[in-house]
Design a protein around this motif. Structure first.
Motif, PDB file in Angstrom:
ATOM      1  N   LYS A 280       0.842  -1.202   0.000  1.00  0.00           N
ATOM      2  CA  LYS A 280       0.000   0.000   0.000  1.00  0.00           C
ATOM      3  C   LYS A 280       0.873   1.246   0.000  1.00  0.00           C
ATOM      4  O   LYS A 280       1.401   1.673   1.036  1.00  0.00           O
ATOM      5  CB  LYS A 280      -0.914  -0.006   1.229  1.00  0.00           C
ATOM      6  N   LEU A 281       1.041   1.839  -1.178  1.00  0.00           N
ATOM      7  CA  LEU A 281       1.761   3.102  -1.299  1.00  0.00           C
ATOM      8  C   LEU A 281       0.762   4.225  -1.041  1.00  0.00           C
ATOM      9  O   LEU A 281      -0.186   4.420  -1.797  1.00  0.00           O
ATOM     10  CB  LEU A 281       2.369   3.230  -2.698  1.00  0.00           C
ATOM     11  N   SER A 282       0.954   4.962   0.055  1.00  0.00           N
ATOM     12  CA  SER A 282      -0.068   5.904   0.497  1.00  0.00           C
ATOM     13  C   SER A 282       0.541   7.185   1.037  1.00  0.00           C
ATOM     14  O   SER A 282       1.666   7.183   1.545  1.00  0.00           O
ATOM     15  CB  SER A 282      -0.941   5.245   1.577  1.00  0.00           C
ATOM     16  N   GLN A 283      -0.211   8.259   0.923  1.00  0.00           N
ATOM     17  CA  GLN A 283       0.182   9.546   1.496  1.00  0.00           C
ATOM     18  C   GLN A 283      -0.495   9.798   2.835  1.00  0.00           C
ATOM     19  O   GLN A 283      -0.207  10.787   3.504  1.00  0.00           O
ATOM     20  CB  GLN A 283      -0.186  10.680   0.520  1.00  0.00           C
ATOM     21  N   THR A 284      -1.395   8.898   3.224  1.00  0.00           N
ATOM     22  CA  THR A 284      -2.120   9.042   4.487  1.00  0.00           C
ATOM     23  C   THR A 284      -2.090   7.704   5.231  1.00  0.00           C
ATOM     24  O   THR A 284      -1.639   6.688   4.694  1.00  0.00           O
ATOM     25  CB  THR A 284      -3.581   9.449   4.246  1.00  0.00           C
TER      26      THR A 284
END
Length: 204
Positions: A123-127
């Motif tokens: 999961k590549l995520s900013q949050t």
């Protein structure tokens, strides 16, 4: 008791000069103590600051490496992030199978180790990663006949996600865990070369 083979190479000492250096320093400190007590404590304080300065410098270098890792991961897309995990899991002793046509929400890797089969979601995520992601992955466990679920992210997990993971025995790997895996893999390797190799890999 096992005898050492005389033909085998002996382990080279890392700091062979250290005993001599300590002897010289001790000798002169004793002389200085007898000559001038004030100067002795000044020099002793300066010598004591050397290991503290070295430790601070070392911690700074570690922090710089971690910041570099974070920035380079943030520059990746989902496909590159998924490829990054393959050698990291292999370094941990897993055999890795990549799911070639998975989307952003599904299973990306299947890893096996000591009789345990796990599905992995990258999961590549900013949050922070929500509990919904962890819950959906657990629903796919029976489909892949796996007995473990692993979710890896470059960020953190919400408290709800952590609570669900504890109840379902799901392994969550947040940024700190991911960074530790990178540091283990990068030992005795060039950091930027590894990242660039992953970034340039565009496999189907």
């Amino acid at each position: 008791m096992q005898k050492r083979n005389p033909d085998s190479p002996t382990k080279k000492k890392r700091y062979p000069f250290l005993p001599t250096l300590l002897f010289v320093i001790t000798f002169y400190l004793v002389q200085l103590y007898q000559y001038n007590l004030t100067a002795f404590f000044i020099v002793l304080g300066l010598l004591g600051s050397i290991p503290l300065s070295w430790y601070g410098w070392k911690q700074l270098r570690i922090a710089e490496q971690r910041i570099s890792s974070a920035r380079e991961i943030e520059g990746m897309n989902h496909h590159q992030f998924k490829l990054l995990l393959i050698p990291l899991f292999q370094k941990q002793g897993y055999s890795v199978t990549r799911i070639k046509h998975s989307n952003d929400q599904g299973v990306h890797l299947i890893v096996r180790k000591r009789g345990t089969k796990a599905i992995v979601h990258a999961k590549l995520s900013q949050t922070e990663v929500q509990a919904k992601v962890v819950r959906e992955l657990n629903h796919l466990k029976d489909q892949y006949k796996a007995n473990q679920v692993i979710v890896v992210t470059n960020h953190q997990f919400t408290k709800e996600a952590q609570q669900y993971a504890t109840a379902s025995k799901t392994i969550l790997m947040d940024y700190d865990t991911l960074d530790a895996m990178i540091q283990v893999f990068m030992k005795k390797k060039k950091h930027h070369r590894f990242i660039e190799r992953v970034r340039s890999a565009w496999l189907d």
